[in-house]
Each structure stands twice: as C-alpha cells, then as structure tokens.
Design an enzyme around this catalytic site. Structure first.
Site, PDB file in Angstrom:
ATOM      1  N   HIS A  11       0.830  -1.216   0.000  1.00 44.45           N
ATOM      2  CA  HIS A  11       0.000   0.000   0.000  1.00 44.45           C
ATOM      3  C   HIS A  11       0.864   1.267   0.000  1.00 44.45           C
ATOM      4  CE1 HIS A  11       0.907   1.015   4.192  1.00 44.45           C
ATOM      5  NE2 HIS A  11       0.816  -0.279   4.444  1.00 44.45           N
ATOM      6  N   GLU A  84      -2.321  -7.015   7.525  1.00 47.49           N
ATOM      7  CA  GLU A  84      -0.987  -6.922   8.103  1.00 47.49           C
ATOM      8  C   GLU A  84      -0.875  -7.756   9.383  1.00 47.49           C
ATOM      9  OE1 GLU A  84       1.965  -6.815   7.825  1.00 47.49           O
ATOM     10  OE2 GLU A  84       2.731  -4.744   7.800  1.00 47.49           O
TER      11      GLU A  84
END
Length: 204
Positions: A11, A84
């Site tokens: 990202h 994550e």
C-alpha cells in the site's frame, strides 16, 4: 488451475508510516497525500496492463491504493486473511529507543528460526503465514490469469517467503517500500519471481 501473472504491491504511505508509528492490522489508517500520489503514479503506469481482478486486505490503505483500478470497473475482492501482522501491544505507538531494542531482539529471534514468537497480544510470523496461505490459495483457485494484489509490508515478506519456499527466518531478504512492486508467475503449483521491489513507476 491456470497459469497466472501476479502483481503484488504494498500500500501507499500513511501518516503512521511517515511519523514512525507502529501500524499493524489493528490500525486502519487511510493514505496521506504522498500515498495518494504514489497510488496515482502506479495507476498511471499500469492502468492498461489488463488486470482481470484486484485483491486487497480489508484495511482501507490497501483499498485506496488500488482505487483507480476499481474505478475502471475491474472486479475487486477483499481477502481479510491478507491483512498486516498484528503487532499486539506495540500497535499505535511511536517507536521509542526502548521499542527499537524490542523489535531488534524479536527480529533477531525470528532470524534464528524462532518464528513462533510474537509481541504480547500480537501475531507470530507462523500465524500470519498460515492465515495468508488460506486466503492466497483461495485467490489462486479463481480463474483469472492476470491479477493485482495489494497488501502490507511485513505481510508481503511473509507471503513471498511462503510462495517461493524460503525459510520464514529469511523473510527480510524481501525488501519493500510504499507502492513498490513484486511480479510473479504461477504455473502448476510453482511460483517464479520475475520482478523484485520495483519502483520505476515512482521515479517521477
């Protein structure tokens, strides 16, 4: 399962990244101005690549990073297993000198092969690998030949280790930066790394 080309990106930047605040799966921060510019640069370079489907975690920073492709009408699927690592008690805190020592100690243990260890309340690399394997296997089962997958830094290292059959203790060999790219080919159960940590699209 068909042959596939997989574009795997991290990202774009968030304010947590810029300020050095720990941002695991428990922090759902949006992209900042720099992150949006990175996302736009990647989109400009790859908008005509012919992606058939886009996959992200359920965290907003991955979804915003591929918003341009979603806006084109490319099918998008959220895969929660791709989120994550959870850093437990460290999440949402700015990294202090003491924390740096804690991280160094934990990563040193991981390098020794003790990838079952985690911060209090968090996940170990083994746990992240196991859940990501479930989500990614589901992706590979789908009938698309060119896909874009947007995930997270530590998760990317763990996933690449898993896909390329690296011992998990060597995961830090896979470097990454915000909106940088790994490209892989998949065929008959095997993954081949074609492009590593590429950032040509960010140079301008």
């Amino acid at each position: 399962m068909s042959t596939k080309t997989i574009y795997l990106i991290r990202h774009g930047e968030t304010d947590y990244n810029r300020k050095g605040i720990v941002q695991g799966s428990g922090i759902n921060a949006p992209l900042n101005e720099q992150g949006r510019a990175q996302a736009e640069a990647f989109f400009s370079s790859y908008k005509d690549e012919g992606f058939e489907k886009v996959y992200t975690s359920d965290l907003i920073r991955t979804i915003e990073s591929v918003a341009g492709f979603i806006d084109l009408g490319i099918e998008h699927e959220i895969v929660p297993e791709l989120k994550e690592i959870n850093w437990g008690e460290k999440e949402g805190k700015k990294v202090s000198l003491e924390d740096k020592s804690d991280y160094s100690d934990l990563i040193a243990e991981w390098y020794k092969g003790n990838t079952h260890l985690a911060f209090k309340g968090g996940e170990s690399p083994n746990e992240v690998r196991d859940r990501m394997a479930i989500g990614f296997d589901r992706i590979i089962q789908q009938d698309f030949s060119k896909i874009l997958v947007c995930i997270h830094g530590r998760a990317m290292r763990i996933l690449l280790s898993h896909l390329l059959n690296y011992p998990l203790k060597y995961m830090d060999v896979f470097k990454h930066g915000n909106l940088q790219l790994y490209k892989l080919l998949y065929d008959d159960g095997n993954y081949i790394l074609v492009k590593s940590n590429d950032y040509e699209h960010l140079k301008d």
